[in-house]
Design an enzyme around this catalytic site. Structure first.
Site, PDB file in Angstrom:
ATOM      1  N   ARG A  27       0.818  -1.219   0.000  1.00  0.00           N
ATOM      2  CA  ARG A  27       0.000   0.000   0.000  1.00  0.00           C
ATOM      3  C   ARG A  27       0.854   1.272   0.000  1.00  0.00           C
ATOM      4  O   ARG A  27       0.333   2.361  -0.208  1.00  0.00           O
ATOM      5  CB  ARG A  27      -0.911   0.015   1.230  1.00  0.00           C
ATOM      6  CG  ARG A  27      -1.879  -1.133   1.258  1.00  0.00           C
ATOM      7  CD  ARG A  27      -2.668  -1.085   2.535  1.00  0.00           C
ATOM      8  NE  ARG A  27      -3.487   0.098   2.584  1.00  0.00           N
ATOM      9  CZ  ARG A  27      -4.753   0.152   2.191  1.00  0.00           C
ATOM     10  NH1 ARG A  27      -5.333  -0.913   1.730  1.00  0.00           N
ATOM     11  NH2 ARG A  27      -5.432   1.269   2.277  1.00  0.00           N
ATOM     12  N   TRP A  73       3.308   6.061   2.085  1.00  0.00           N
ATOM     13  CA  TRP A  73       3.400   6.572   0.708  1.00  0.00           C
ATOM     14  C   TRP A  73       3.293   8.081   0.837  1.00  0.00           C
ATOM     15  O   TRP A  73       2.250   8.601   1.247  1.00  0.00           O
ATOM     16  CB  TRP A  73       2.260   6.011  -0.141  1.00  0.00           C
ATOM     17  CG  TRP A  73       2.353   6.387  -1.587  1.00  0.00           C
ATOM     18  CD1 TRP A  73       3.114   5.762  -2.535  1.00  0.00           C
ATOM     19  CD2 TRP A  73       1.666   7.445  -2.261  1.00  0.00           C
ATOM     20  NE1 TRP A  73       2.944   6.377  -3.751  1.00  0.00           N
ATOM     21  CE2 TRP A  73       2.065   7.412  -3.617  1.00  0.00           C
ATOM     22  CE3 TRP A  73       0.772   8.425  -1.861  1.00  0.00           C
ATOM     23  CZ2 TRP A  73       1.594   8.307  -4.563  1.00  0.00           C
ATOM     24  CZ3 TRP A  73       0.295   9.336  -2.811  1.00  0.00           C
ATOM     25  CH2 TRP A  73       0.703   9.262  -4.140  1.00  0.00           C
ATOM     26  N   ASN A 100      -3.239   7.397   8.107  1.00  0.00           N
ATOM     27  CA  ASN A 100      -3.467   7.251   6.663  1.00  0.00           C
ATOM     28  C   ASN A 100      -4.424   8.350   6.243  1.00  0.00           C
ATOM     29  O   ASN A 100      -5.379   8.643   6.964  1.00  0.00           O
ATOM     30  CB  ASN A 100      -4.143   5.917   6.333  1.00  0.00           C
ATOM     31  CG  ASN A 100      -3.209   4.743   6.489  1.00  0.00           C
ATOM     32  OD1 ASN A 100      -2.024   4.920   6.767  1.00  0.00           O
ATOM     33  ND2 ASN A 100      -3.751   3.550   6.312  1.00  0.00           N
ATOM     34  N   LYS A 492       0.348  -0.860 -18.317  1.00  0.00           N
ATOM     35  CA  LYS A 492       1.100  -1.899 -17.607  1.00  0.00           C
ATOM     36  C   LYS A 492       2.593  -1.742 -17.869  1.00  0.00           C
ATOM     37  O   LYS A 492       3.402  -1.818 -16.958  1.00  0.00           O
ATOM     38  CB  LYS A 492       0.676  -3.314 -18.050  1.00  0.00           C
ATOM     39  CG  LYS A 492      -0.658  -3.829 -17.589  1.00  0.00           C
ATOM     40  CD  LYS A 492      -0.765  -4.116 -16.112  1.00  0.00           C
ATOM     41  CE  LYS A 492      -1.245  -2.905 -15.382  1.00  0.00           C
ATOM     42  NZ  LYS A 492      -2.648  -2.811 -15.082  1.00  0.00           N
ATOM     43  N   HIS A 511      -2.758  10.847 -37.906  1.00  0.00           N
ATOM     44  CA  HIS A 511      -3.074  12.227 -37.541  1.00  0.00           C
ATOM     45  C   HIS A 511      -2.013  12.826 -36.616  1.00  0.00           C
ATOM     46  O   HIS A 511      -2.260  13.829 -35.954  1.00  0.00           O
ATOM     47  CB  HIS A 511      -4.458  12.298 -36.882  1.00  0.00           C
ATOM     48  CG  HIS A 511      -5.550  11.854 -37.805  1.00  0.00           C
ATOM     49  ND1 HIS A 511      -5.923  12.576 -38.910  1.00  0.00           N
ATOM     50  CD2 HIS A 511      -6.304  10.730 -37.816  1.00  0.00           C
ATOM     51  CE1 HIS A 511      -6.882  11.927 -39.560  1.00  0.00           C
ATOM     52  NE2 HIS A 511      -7.130  10.802 -38.913  1.00  0.00           N
ATOM     53  N   LYS A 610      -0.542   0.902  -4.008  1.00  0.00           N
ATOM     54  CA  LYS A 610      -1.851   0.302  -4.251  1.00  0.00           C
ATOM     55  C   LYS A 610      -2.895   1.118  -3.495  1.00  0.00           C
ATOM     56  O   LYS A 610      -2.612   1.623  -2.413  1.00  0.00           O
ATOM     57  CB  LYS A 610      -1.799  -1.133  -3.686  1.00  0.00           C
ATOM     58  CG  LYS A 610      -2.872  -2.045  -4.191  1.00  0.00           C
ATOM     59  CD  LYS A 610      -2.523  -2.585  -5.530  1.00  0.00           C
ATOM     60  CE  LYS A 610      -3.581  -3.538  -6.036  1.00  0.00           C
ATOM     61  NZ  LYS A 610      -3.463  -3.712  -7.496  1.00  0.00           N
TER      62      LYS A 610
HETATM   63  C1  F6R Z   1      -2.725   0.265 -12.688  1.00  0.00           C
HETATM   64  C2  F6R Z   1      -3.516   0.384 -11.475  1.00  0.00           C
HETATM   65  C3  F6R Z   1      -4.200   1.670 -11.219  1.00  0.00           C
HETATM   66  C4  F6R Z   1      -5.571   1.415 -10.571  1.00  0.00           C
HETATM   67  C5  F6R Z   1      -6.223   2.745 -10.180  1.00  0.00           C
HETATM   68  C6  F6R Z   1      -7.616   2.544  -9.639  1.00  0.00           C
HETATM   69  O1  F6R Z   1      -2.175  -1.004 -12.803  1.00  0.00           O
HETATM   70  O2  F6R Z   1      -3.582  -0.518 -10.677  1.00  0.00           O
HETATM   71  O3  F6R Z   1      -4.329   2.434 -12.382  1.00  0.00           O
HETATM   72  O4  F6R Z   1      -6.370   0.729 -11.480  1.00  0.00           O
HETATM   73  O5  F6R Z   1      -5.431   3.381  -9.215  1.00  0.00           O
HETATM   74  O6  F6R Z   1      -7.612   1.708  -8.537  1.00  0.00           O
HETATM   75  P1  F6R Z   1      -8.925   0.977  -8.038  1.00  0.00           P
HETATM   76  O7  F6R Z   1      -9.308  -0.004  -9.086  1.00  0.00           O
HETATM   77  O8  F6R Z   1      -8.540   0.329  -6.744  1.00  0.00           O
HETATM   78  O9  F6R Z   1      -9.961   2.038  -7.874  1.00  0.00           O
END
Ligand code: F6R
Length: 615
Positions: A27, A73, A100, A492, A511, A610
């Site tokens: 996270r 983070w 957090n 990705k 374009h 994350k």
């Molecule tokens: C890319 C990725 C991010 C999430 C985005 C939304 O691999 O994981 O772009 O998709 O931060 O996150 P969620 O789906 O948890 O709302």
């Protein structure tokens, strides 16, 4: 973003805290720290990973019966030891806080506290919480009350855990806008931002609600709701038995979580669709008991999401409009509420999110509610998340915890649900004949096997990855429903290999972006045999003619032959409507193997985390 874990017990809690932190590290991983009370507070912080913190703990042989820990983070203040949590108030009646979220009025509070003589040692918004609580504690002499009085002054989203040096027999916690839960143990109680952090200690979990403040000691806990009363009123919250398994959060035989999660996709999709594939027909009640009523009144769909989840929404727009004949718009959540959108009656708002915690998505949905778009559906991977709790209808993707920062199995399970939603609405709107309904169920039943087959291209993808790892840029092309898949492939690649990658609708190439094409620019094309293949081939010719190197993902029926500077990897079948889901798999593998070649930190790419719980 950021992870909190805390424990208070009759035995040493340090191993529990460290194990919990390592499970939360995905996270946020800019820095980590803990405070343990044992004849005073001992604090250790590092800009390294949790393994570094563990080494420091071992070196200093720290032990204690109570402690709070954090993995960060960075939002306010660079990643550095002095900005790492826990943060202390001044020496007198010392308070330690982990946090957090973001305190939006921290500057104002900081100025007021500085006028009272507080000295700050970090650049964080969190430190103001520690000083504020210490100031309140001076007046009211009770930590629980001091926390209640302090949070009344905080604006923004937060989950906090607080300890007091002179009274180490309890931990006080509070949440507002960021997830926090209590773990109930035997002779021990815990707090964490995520269930996975506590699995080694307990499965009995209480999910705190907005405005809850709780205190824990080793014998019990007390929760009050401060939503309507400054000092709160006692509330009972249900204890849930977590079904999360340790296997689902351990690496097992894999090297990285991303690799594990890519290869888990057949089972993740099978679990998600279980209720459908075992049934004879498609029914709306899979989305909730009110779904039939709401779907029958739906005239328009609005999808709000971020990142990979947004790409899932873009794919769904093609399906919903072409199969269910229902107008659909898709917005990046962080843009939606700032562009004065027009609210149409009869709109169903769909929030798509792996975590269900993404601040931009939650805020966009909230904004839609303010526009009186009251019907909402959550497609989400986390059952107790804010998104799920706030939505009228829900469909849980059952992908299991996704720990790699780059989303993989969450995306393909979201797509599976969105295809099911398309079929459900198409049936209700008489756009799906009984025969087509059976074909759809058969296709969904086949999906896990089809993904398994798609995974078999890995050895070929690995060879391409070696070439990509030498490059600085890449273009991804797709048309129609495969354009968002090209976007997902580019996302990705850039996020885990740090190669600059852009996706274009292939027709857009001429374009402008065609100017970028030369032999140093690999061009990836998603080329299944659909009605746009002929057009796509012309676009590929434009690249070929300018000396570009083409890497084409085709399917069994696409008539594209390999030639010099045109490489083809072919999926073993032509999958019709499932095609976008299946073409995602080689793109995930490509990003993964390029990252391996480049030796980047696959699961924890730089600057990312994350669950993005800040705007
Ligand atoms: C890319 C990725 C991010 C999430 C985005 C939304 O691999 O994981 O772009 O998709 O931060 O996150 P969620 O789906 O948890 O709302």
């Amino acid at each position: 973003m950021c992870g909190i874990v805390g424990a208070i017990a009759k035995a040493n809690v340090v191993p529990t805290l460290l194990q919990g932190l390592s499970r939360l590290e995905y996270r946020g991983y800019d820095s980590a720290g803990l405070v343990i009370t044992n004849q005073g507070m001992q604090r250790l912080r590092t800009t390294g990973r949790v393994t570094e913190l563990s080494k420091l703990v071992a070196l200093q042989k720290i032990q204690g019966y109570a402690g709070i820990a954090h993995t960060r983070w960075a939002t306010h203040g660079e990643p550095s030891e002095r900005n790492a949590h826990p943060h202390f108030s001044g020496a007198e009646s010392r308070i330690a806080v982990v946090h957090n979220g973001i305190i939006e009025n921290h500057e104002e509070i900081r100025a007021g506290l500085m006028n009272q003589g507080c000295r700050f040692t970090s650049d964080t918004d969190t430190e103001v919480i520690a000083h504020l609580i210490a100031a309140k504690l001076k007046e009211c002499k009770d930590l629980f009350k001091a926390v209640c009085l302090s949070i009344a002054e905080l604006q923004g989203a937060y989950a906090i855990a607080v300890m007091e040096e002179s009274n180490p027999e309890r931990i006080v916690v509070a949440r507002n806008g960021a997830p926090l839960l209590i773990g109930v143990g035997k002779d021990a109680n815990y707090v964490a931002s995520d269930t996975s952090a506590l699995l080694q200690a307990t499965r009995d979990i209480i999910y705190l609600e907005e405005g809850d403040v709780a205190e824990l000691d080793s014998n019990g806990y007390r929760i009050v709701s401060c939503l309507h009363h400054l000092l709160g009123e006692s509330v009972e919250r249900t204890i849930h038995e977590s079904q999360m398994t340790s296997d689902s959060i351990e690496l097992g035989p894999y090297t990285h979580y991303m690799q594990k999660e890519i290869f888990e996709q057949p089972s993740a999709v099978a679990n998600t669709l279980e209720m459908v594939t075992n049934a004879q027909s498609i029914t709306s009640n899979l989305f909730g008991s009110e779904a039939e009523k709401i779907f029958s009144k739906t005239k328009h769909i609005l999808i709000l999401a971020c990142g990979t989840s947004y790409h899932a929404g873009l794919v769904a727009r093609y399906w919903l409009e072409s199969v269910a004949k229902i107008p659909c718009s898709v917005d990046i959540a962080s843009e939606y509420r700032y562009r004065n959108p027009i609210a149409d009656d009869g709109t169903l708002v769909i929030g798509i999110s792996q975590s269900g915690e993404t601040a931009d998505t939650l805020a966009a949905l909230n904004y839609a509610r303010k526009l009186e778009l009251s019907h909402s559906l959550a497609i989400c991977n986390v059952p107790e998340s804010a998104l799920v709790r706030q939505s009228e209808l829900r469909f849980l993707t059952r992908a299991g915890p996704e720990i790699g920062v780059a989303s993989t199995k969450a995306f393909t399970t979201q797509l599976a649900v969105l295809l099911l939603l398309t079929a459900t609405l198409a049936k209700m709107r008489h756009c799906l004949s009984p025969h087509e309904e059976q074909q759809m169920i058969a296709a969904l039943r086949h999906l896990p096997v089809a993904i398994q087959l798609a995974l078999q291209v890995e050895p070929e993808v690995k060879k391409w990855a070696q070439k990509f790892s030498q490059k600085k840029h890449a273009l991804f092309l797709g048309r129609g429903v495969h354009y968002p898949i090209a976007m997902e492939g580019a996302l990705k690649l850039k996020e885990i290999s740090y190669i600059h990658a852009e996706a274009y609708a292939a027709g857009e190439l001429k374009h402008g972006p065609l100017a970028l094409v030369d032999k140093e620019m690999p061009v990836v094309a998603i080329a299944p045999n659909d009605q746009l293949l002929g057009k796509l081939k012309s676009n590929l010719q434009e690249v070929h003619a300018r000396g570009g190197e083409l890497y084409v993902f085709a399917d069994a029926d696409s008539q594209i032959a390999e030639s010099e500077h045109l490489h083809v990897i072919r999926l073993s079948e032509h999958a019709g409507l499932l095609s976008p889901i299946l073409h995602t798999i080689p793109l995930q593998l490509l990003a993964y193997h390029v990252a391996l070649e480049k030796k980047t930190d696959v699961d924890k790419p730089r600057n990312l985390a994350k669950a993005v719980t800040v705007e």
